[in-house]
Design a protein around this motif. Sequence first.
Motif, PDB file in Angstrom:
ATOM      1  N   MET A  30       0.880  -1.279   0.114  1.00  0.00           N
ATOM      2  CA  MET A  30       0.049  -0.027  -0.096  1.00  0.00           C
ATOM      3  C   MET A  30       0.900   1.232  -0.118  1.00  0.00           C
ATOM      4  N   ILE A  31       0.881   1.757  -1.027  1.00  0.00           N
ATOM      5  CA  ILE A  31       1.686   3.155  -1.295  1.00  0.00           C
ATOM      6  C   ILE A  31       0.675   4.340  -1.723  1.00  0.00           C
ATOM      7  N   ALA A  32       0.327   5.111  -1.178  1.00  0.00           N
ATOM      8  CA  ALA A  32      -0.692   6.284  -1.686  1.00  0.00           C
ATOM      9  C   ALA A  32      -0.626   7.682  -0.990  1.00  0.00           C
ATOM     10  N   VAL A  33      -0.957   8.648  -1.698  1.00  0.00           N
ATOM     11  CA  VAL A  33      -1.331   9.909  -1.710  1.00  0.00           C
ATOM     12  C   VAL A  33      -2.694  10.148  -1.743  1.00  0.00           C
ATOM     13  N   SER A  34      -3.393  10.470  -0.638  1.00  0.00           N
ATOM     14  CA  SER A  34      -4.588  10.397  -0.836  1.00  0.00           C
ATOM     15  C   SER A  34      -5.431  11.632  -0.023  1.00  0.00           C
ATOM     16  N   GLN A  35      -6.624  12.172  -0.423  1.00  0.00           N
ATOM     17  CA  GLN A  35      -7.423  13.165   0.495  1.00  0.00           C
ATOM     18  C   GLN A  35      -8.179  12.479   1.421  1.00  0.00           C
ATOM     19  N   GLN A  36      -8.308  11.281   1.331  1.00  0.00           N
ATOM     20  CA  GLN A  36      -9.139  10.459   2.436  1.00  0.00           C
ATOM     21  C   GLN A  36      -8.549  10.174   3.739  1.00  0.00           C
ATOM     22  N   PRO A  37      -9.159  10.055   4.794  1.00  0.00           N
ATOM     23  CA  PRO A  37      -8.805   9.805   6.005  1.00  0.00           C
ATOM     24  C   PRO A  37      -7.934   8.790   6.197  1.00  0.00           C
ATOM     25  N   ILE A  38      -6.684   8.536   6.776  1.00  0.00           N
ATOM     26  CA  ILE A  38      -5.747   7.285   6.733  1.00  0.00           C
ATOM     27  C   ILE A  38      -6.207   6.254   7.897  1.00  0.00           C
ATOM     28  N   ASP A  39      -6.599   5.136   7.195  1.00  0.00           N
ATOM     29  CA  ASP A  39      -7.142   3.974   8.173  1.00  0.00           C
ATOM     30  C   ASP A  39      -5.860   3.178   8.557  1.00  0.00           C
ATOM     31  N   VAL A  40      -5.435   3.859   9.685  1.00  0.00           N
ATOM     32  CA  VAL A  40      -4.364   3.159  10.369  1.00  0.00           C
ATOM     33  C   VAL A  40      -4.292   1.524  10.440  1.00  0.00           C
ATOM     34  N   ALA A  41      -5.150   1.212  10.848  1.00  0.00           N
ATOM     35  CA  ALA A  41      -5.308  -0.412  11.007  1.00  0.00           C
ATOM     36  C   ALA A  41      -4.990  -1.208   9.521  1.00  0.00           C
ATOM     37  N   SER A  42      -5.289  -0.412   8.667  1.00  0.00           N
ATOM     38  CA  SER A  42      -5.501  -1.194   7.202  1.00  0.00           C
ATOM     39  C   SER A  42      -3.864  -0.933   6.758  1.00  0.00           C
ATOM     40  N   VAL A  43      -3.449   0.154   6.942  1.00  0.00           N
ATOM     41  CA  VAL A  43      -1.911   0.308   6.679  1.00  0.00           C
ATOM     42  C   VAL A  43      -1.036  -0.712   7.591  1.00  0.00           C
ATOM     43  N   LEU A  44      -1.456  -1.010   8.739  1.00  0.00           N
ATOM     44  CA  LEU A  44      -0.838  -2.128   9.498  1.00  0.00           C
ATOM     45  C   LEU A  44      -0.957  -3.518   8.795  1.00  0.00           C
ATOM     46  N   ALA A  45      -1.945  -3.726   8.341  1.00  0.00           N
ATOM     47  CA  ALA A  45      -2.409  -5.048   7.926  1.00  0.00           C
ATOM     48  C   ALA A  45      -2.030  -5.156   6.438  1.00  0.00           C
ATOM     49  N   ALA A  46      -1.435  -4.195   5.832  1.00  0.00           N
ATOM     50  CA  ALA A  46      -0.633  -4.264   4.535  1.00  0.00           C
ATOM     51  C   ALA A  46       0.614  -4.975   4.676  1.00  0.00           C
ATOM     52  N   VAL A  47       1.247  -4.791   5.821  1.00  0.00           N
ATOM     53  CA  VAL A  47       2.526  -5.230   5.887  1.00  0.00           C
ATOM     54  C   VAL A  47       2.380  -6.674   6.459  1.00  0.00           C
ATOM     55  N   GLU A  48       1.490  -7.345   6.809  1.00  0.00           N
ATOM     56  CA  GLU A  48       1.442  -8.653   7.492  1.00  0.00           C
ATOM     57  C   GLU A  48       1.821  -9.801   6.597  1.00  0.00           C
ATOM     58  N   GLY A  49       2.960 -10.547   7.178  1.00  0.00           N
ATOM     59  CA  GLY A  49       3.260 -11.518   6.369  1.00  0.00           C
ATOM     60  C   GLY A  49       3.944 -12.853   7.447  1.00  0.00           C
ATOM     61  N   PRO A  50       3.890 -13.957   6.671  1.00  0.00           N
ATOM     62  CA  PRO A  50       4.415 -14.931   7.572  1.00  0.00           C
ATOM     63  C   PRO A  50       5.688 -15.253   8.191  1.00  0.00           C
ATOM     64  N   SER A  51       6.641 -14.406   7.435  1.00  0.00           N
ATOM     65  CA  SER A  51       8.188 -14.450   7.638  1.00  0.00           C
ATOM     66  C   SER A  51       8.433 -13.318   8.440  1.00  0.00           C
ATOM     67  N   GLU A  52       7.674 -12.279   8.876  1.00  0.00           N
ATOM     68  CA  GLU A  52       8.379 -11.062   9.483  1.00  0.00           C
ATOM     69  C   GLU A  52       7.695 -11.072  11.113  1.00  0.00           C
ATOM     70  N   GLY A  53       8.703 -11.218  11.661  1.00  0.00           N
ATOM     71  CA  GLY A  53       8.413 -11.078  13.228  1.00  0.00           C
ATOM     72  C   GLY A  53       8.446  -9.872  13.768  1.00  0.00           C
ATOM     73  N   GLY A  54       9.073  -8.811  13.166  1.00  0.00           N
ATOM     74  CA  GLY A  54       8.855  -7.367  13.497  1.00  0.00           C
ATOM     75  C   GLY A  54       8.362  -6.443  12.922  1.00  0.00           C
ATOM     76  N   VAL A  55       7.279  -5.424  13.391  1.00  0.00           N
ATOM     77  CA  VAL A  55       6.478  -4.670  12.600  1.00  0.00           C
ATOM     78  C   VAL A  55       6.514  -3.536  13.371  1.00  0.00           C
ATOM     79  N   VAL A  56       6.990  -2.251  12.750  1.00  0.00           N
ATOM     80  CA  VAL A  56       6.845  -1.157  13.192  1.00  0.00           C
ATOM     81  C   VAL A  56       6.059  -0.073  12.530  1.00  0.00           C
ATOM     82  N   LEU A  57       5.221   0.372  13.318  1.00  0.00           N
ATOM     83  CA  LEU A  57       4.365   1.552  12.782  1.00  0.00           C
ATOM     84  C   LEU A  57       4.614   2.875  13.125  1.00  0.00           C
ATOM     85  N   PHE A  58       4.973   3.937  12.198  1.00  0.00           N
ATOM     86  CA  PHE A  58       4.995   5.307  12.638  1.00  0.00           C
ATOM     87  C   PHE A  58       3.588   6.114  12.206  1.00  0.00           C
TER      88      PHE A  58
END
Lengths: 77, 136
Positions: B1-29
């Motif tokens: 998910m890469i976007a520039v948008s006028q819509q409000p940002i849904d932080v949960a969906s940004v976090l969900a976009a990087v989910e994967g089985p091999s990644e044990g560390g997730v950082v959200l700013f």
Amino acid sequence: MKVLLFAGLAEALGAREVELDGAPPANVGELDARVREAWPALAPQRFRVAVNQRYARDDEALAPEDEIALIPPVSGG
Amino acid sequence: MIAVSQQPIDVASVLAAVEGPSEGGVVLFVGRVRDHAAGRTVTHLDYEAYGGMAESELNALAREARASHGAARVALVHRTGRLAIGDVAVAVAVASSHRGEAFAACRWLIDTLKQRVPIWKKEWYADGGQWISDRP
């Protein structure tokens, strides 16, 4: 040649794009000098030039159909 | 998910976009609109972007983060238009095998975004507004 403006530069000229009259500049450095001369309000401003949506160096050659934009210092985030 | 948008940002969906089985560390700013800047009270912000170029620069940052900064998955979303105090202006999510790489890549991404991506912020105060340049 059409030149796109953003943020404070658009506000300074009261326009989101301007048309640079005369022969298209040969390169980015010439374009920079020409727009500062054509619009004195731009002369003291800090900006980079983007060509076809990429930051360009002064020696990069220009073609008439290129998309040119003046990019003032960015402040996203 | 890469976007520039006028819509409000849904932080949960940004976090969900990087989910994967091999990644044990997730950082959200998450960057939110703050009510003060340089000692002045801020009432709201306007963000403007050079749409196509901003998205291509964000894509380039994501590629660079994966190639050179240890990120496995990256999501970058920046909002434009008028934002109120507390609104989310930007969200950066990075997933890596381990936390160290995820923290480092996320930090690199937000720092580099602020230097490179053609997006501009105008701060508004009680008595008017001012475009901000982060690179004086």
